[in-house]
Design an enzyme around this catalytic site. Structure first.
Site, short mmCIF file in Angstrom:
data_model
loop_
_atom_site.label_atom_id
_atom_site.label_comp_id
_atom_site.label_asym_id
_atom_site.label_seq_id
_atom_site.Cartn_x
_atom_site.Cartn_y
_atom_site.Cartn_z
N ILE A 75 0.82 -1.21 0.00
CA ILE A 75 0.00 0.00 0.00
C ILE A 75 0.86 1.26 0.00
O ILE A 75 0.43 2.33 -0.45
CB ILE A 75 -0.93 -0.03 1.24
CG1 ILE A 75 -2.02 1.03 1.14
CG2 ILE A 75 -0.13 0.11 2.53
CD1 ILE A 75 -3.08 0.89 2.24
N LYS A 76 2.10 1.15 0.49
CA LYS A 76 2.95 2.32 0.62
C LYS A 76 3.48 2.85 -0.71
O LYS A 76 4.08 3.92 -0.77
CB LYS A 76 4.11 2.02 1.58
CG LYS A 76 3.66 1.73 3.02
CD LYS A 76 2.90 2.91 3.62
CE LYS A 76 2.45 2.65 5.04
NZ LYS A 76 3.53 2.74 6.01
N ASP A 77 3.23 2.12 -1.79
CA ASP A 77 3.54 2.67 -3.12
C ASP A 77 2.76 3.97 -3.34
O ASP A 77 3.27 4.92 -3.93
CB ASP A 77 3.17 1.68 -4.22
CG ASP A 77 4.12 0.50 -4.30
OD1 ASP A 77 5.00 0.38 -3.43
OD2 ASP A 77 3.98 -0.30 -5.25
N GLY A 111 4.45 6.71 -1.33
CA GLY A 111 5.72 7.14 -1.93
C GLY A 111 5.51 8.12 -3.06
O GLY A 111 6.16 9.18 -3.11
#
Length: 310
Positions: free
Chosen positions: A45-47, A50
């Protein structure tokens, strides 16, 4: 679909539906929906975060072509930032407590990042302190600091939550999700509250996290759990917290893999355990939404799918 960069593949992840047929804990007529965020190109999910942090930094002038991005991270945020930074040729340094997944550290290095370790016993607080020290060492650097940056919840308010309502509408009974920095939970929850004021908000944490008032201690479930109260949760009408043991979280992680082909990390197992408890106590016809944040292949060195003690 043809794309011109890997960054264009971020988002629009599918949602899988579970009913009584898959899990007996779900009453007939009710359902649990899980957003498969582990299918983002960087595996988490941290894409989304970022890309949002880098774009926001560039738009505001905090980042230039010469900027080095420095961030304390357990790994997934670093991978997401590194993928976003590649599109602009930016350098990255990530401060990681030694205990966290070797696979995530290897992936950050593969994306061109430098890794700086801090002692395991100092946790993420120690990593934050070291990142701030490094920022002073590098004059042209930017420290997004996901734990305090309002761009963190904004990323999920803008990029993730609208996908949920586009697919499910506003008829969501409960939102159940893990809490680490609090950005995902806060951003999505605030968006859903605007459309469904009566929605139930259930935060998920492992035993050893402090949200339910327990004493902070180590835990095997990675990616969620807090050592201090996230600022993003202030003034959020959270219905309650589900505290999941390592045993329960890993058991559901294995079940999701073996029976449903979902190769997710242990925070997804914890989220599913909490979602099943939530839906079981709600009226028939309830719709519970959760998130599977990352992929399990970055925890293979910890025997995520095979260890017998969990």
């Amino acid at each position: 679909m043809i794309i011109d960069s890997i960054q264009a593949a971020i988002g629009q992840t599918p949602i899988i539906r579970f009913t009584h047929r898959e899990f007996l804990e779900i009453p007939e007529g009710s359902a649990v929906y899980a957003k498969l965020e582990y299918l983002n190109p960087g595996g988490s999910i941290k894409d989304r975060l970022g890309v949002y942090l880098v774009n926001e930094g560039l738009a505001s002038g905090k980042i230039t072509q010469e900027t080095t991005i420095i961030e304390p991270t357990a790994g997934n945020t670093g991978i997401g930032i590194a993928i976003a930074a590649l599109a602009f040729g930016l350098s990255t340094i990530f401060v990681v407590p030694e205990k966290f997944s070797l696979e995530k550290q290897a992936l950050m290095r593969a994306l061109g990042a430098e890794i700086v370790h801090t002692p395991t016993e100092e946790g993420i607080i120690g990593a934050i302190a070291e990142a701030k020290r490094l920022k002073e060492k590098y004059p042209n650097s930017y420290l997004p600091l996901q734990f305090d940056n309002l761009a963190n919840p904004a990323a999920y308010y803008q990029l993730l939550a609208p996908e949920l309502t586009a697919d499910l509408g506003d008829d969501i009974t409960s939102f159940v999700a893990g809490i680490g920095s609090g950005g995902t939970f806060s951003g999505v929850a605030r968006y859903l509250l605007e459309r469904t004021p009566a929605i139930r908000l259930i935060g998920v944490e492992p035993e050893g996290s402090i949200l339910s008032g327990g004493v902070s201690h180590s835990h095997e479930i990675e990616g969620i759990g807090v050592e201090f109260l996230p600022t993003f949760l202030e003034d959020l009408p959270i219905t309650g917290y589900a505290t999941i043991s390592d045993f329960e979280g890993f058991a559901l992680t294995r079940k999701l893999a073996k029976e449903h082909g979902l190769l997710v990390g242990s925070s997804s197992g914890a989220a599913m355990a909490a979602a099943l408890t939530e839906v079981a106590q709600l009226p028939v016809g309830s719709q519970v939404v959760t998130i599977f944040p990352d992929t399990g292949d970055r925890y293979l060195s910890k025997n995520i799918y095979s260890r017998e003690d969990y």
